[in-house]
Design an enzyme around this catalytic site. Structure first.
Site, mmCIF file in Angstrom:
data_model
loop_
_atom_site.group_PDB
_atom_site.id
_atom_site.type_symbol
_atom_site.label_atom_id
_atom_site.label_comp_id
_atom_site.label_asym_id
_atom_site.label_seq_id
_atom_site.Cartn_x
_atom_site.Cartn_y
_atom_site.Cartn_z
ATOM 1 C CE1 TYR A 162 -3.449 -2.456 -0.111
ATOM 2 C CE2 TYR A 162 -3.948 -2.133 2.217
ATOM 3 C CZ TYR A 162 -4.224 -2.816 0.894
ATOM 4 O OH TYR A 162 -5.325 -3.678 0.824
ATOM 5 C CB SER A 195 -6.995 -11.129 0.516
ATOM 6 O OG SER A 195 -7.691 -9.946 0.078
ATOM 7 C CG ASN A 196 -8.873 -10.316 -3.635
ATOM 8 O OD1 ASN A 196 -9.824 -9.607 -3.438
ATOM 9 N ND2 ASN A 196 -7.659 -9.716 -2.892
ATOM 10 C CB SER A 202 -14.061 -1.995 -2.917
ATOM 11 O OG SER A 202 -14.365 -1.087 -3.715
ATOM 12 C CB CYS A 203 -18.261 -1.367 1.629
ATOM 13 S SG CYS A 203 -17.649 -2.848 2.394
ATOM 14 C CG LEU A 207 -21.982 2.184 -5.050
ATOM 15 C CD1 LEU A 207 -21.553 1.349 -3.767
ATOM 16 C CD2 LEU A 207 -23.309 1.908 -5.871
ATOM 17 C CG PHE A 208 -20.548 8.427 -3.166
ATOM 18 C CD1 PHE A 208 -21.497 8.895 -2.091
ATOM 19 C CD2 PHE A 208 -19.848 7.279 -2.787
ATOM 20 C CE1 PHE A 208 -21.650 8.329 -0.866
ATOM 21 C CE2 PHE A 208 -19.768 6.678 -1.430
ATOM 22 C CZ PHE A 208 -20.838 7.209 -0.706
ATOM 23 N N GLY A 254 -10.023 8.691 5.458
ATOM 24 C CA GLY A 254 -9.147 9.348 6.716
ATOM 25 C C GLY A 254 -10.063 10.606 7.397
#
Length: 302
Positions: free
Chosen positions: A55, A160-161, A212-213, A219-220, A268
């Site tokens: 990251y 993960s995944n 990534s909900c 979605l916005f 954040g």
């Protein structure tokens, strides 16, 4: 106040919401500001933090560790989840020609040592294999996991995944259960609901972590037909349940799943975190949940 819960048989207790730090390098916070943000979400009950070695181009763990070093007592209040096996090419790794995966024992050991050094801690609470590796030797990964547990560098392990078959393969070589599978879950992409991934975890009484909900913000502000349909439905349901924003409806939609995913938050901004916490008090009806499903698919249920 966010509660903690056992996420798997013989697994750890993690908070019902997880604070993600994959964008930490973009927050432009000083070490003290990072520490203050960490303490504020701990006060809300969000004690589990999600990292990965890669990251921020390998910087986010270090930035977090800088903050943690200011007040070392905070380490005892949190559970650290981090990941390994993705190798990025770039200015920090000039010898690599392409991004690829590496689940060799050598790389897992080195990645864990690097994460411990960057995070400035002695032990990782949960280590995940970040992405399925076509060259993964399950016996070798299991040997690495067992050694890391034995020497006290990692308490628990997960993935993960991973698909159900990939999960089963690795689990078949381990003498302790994998404690989670971190997968993408949002109203635009919820393949794991139907491909057996969440069914398997429910069978094992193992809770997934949901990344990534909010669909990366689509979605916005997404302009595609699917995003528009879902956004309209989220807004309508938000008015029905008294939500202050559509992200609360999204988290409530994820929370409605019987495998009981732990949503990972990416913001954040502490006010956005507080908004997500309030979503835990919202319960959607079955019909409301399926209205979002139908809006996403663009057709009714079969």
């Amino acid at each position: 106040m966010v509660a903690k819960a056992l996420v798997a048989p013989q697994g750890p207790e993690l908070s019902e919401l997880v604070q993600g730090y994959w964008r930490l390098a973009e927050w432009n916070m000083s070490p003290q500001q990072r520490l203050s943000f960490l303490k504020r979400h701990i006060e809300l009950g969000i004690s589990t933090v999600d990292h990965a070695d890669i990251y921020g181009n390998y910087e986010c763990e270090n930035l977090f560790g800088e903050a943690l070093a200011i007040d070392k007592a905070v380490r005892d209040e949190i559970q650290i989840v981090t990941k390994c096996d993705i190798k990025l090419c770039g200015d920090k790794t000039p010898d690599r020609k392409i991004n690829h995966y590496d689940t060799s024992a050598k790389h897992i050991y080195q990645s864990v040592d690097n994460s411990l050094e960057r995070l400035r801690v002695d032990e990782i609470d949960v280590l995940l294999i970040h992405r399925p590796d076509a060259l993964m030797n399950a016996d070798e990964v299991a040997e690495a996991f067992n050694e890391l547990r034995k020497v006290g560098k990692v308490k628990h392990f997960g993935v993960s995944n991973f698909s159900p078959y990939q999960f089963d393969l690795l689990q078949s070589r381990l003498n302790k259960p994998l404690v989670t599978n971190q997968v993408e879950i949002n109203p635009l992409n919820f393949n794991v609901i139907h491909d057996g991934t969440l069914d398997q975890l429910q069978l094992l009484r193992t809770r997934p972590m949901a990344w990534s909900c909010l669909a990366g913000g689509a979605l916005f502000d997404g302009v595609g037909d699917q995003a528009k349909r879902v956004r309209t439905e989220l807004q309508a349901i938000g008015e029905e349940v008294g939500a202050s924003s559509i992200d609360q409806v999204i988290y409530a939609w994820v929370n409605r799943l019987p495998s009981r995913p732990l949503p990972i938050l990416g913001s954040g901004k502490i006010e956005r975190v507080k908004t997500a916490v309030k979503a835990l008090d919202i319960e959607l009806s079955r019909e409301q949940w399926f209205r979002i499903w139908v809006a996403s698919k663009g057709h009714g249920v079969p």
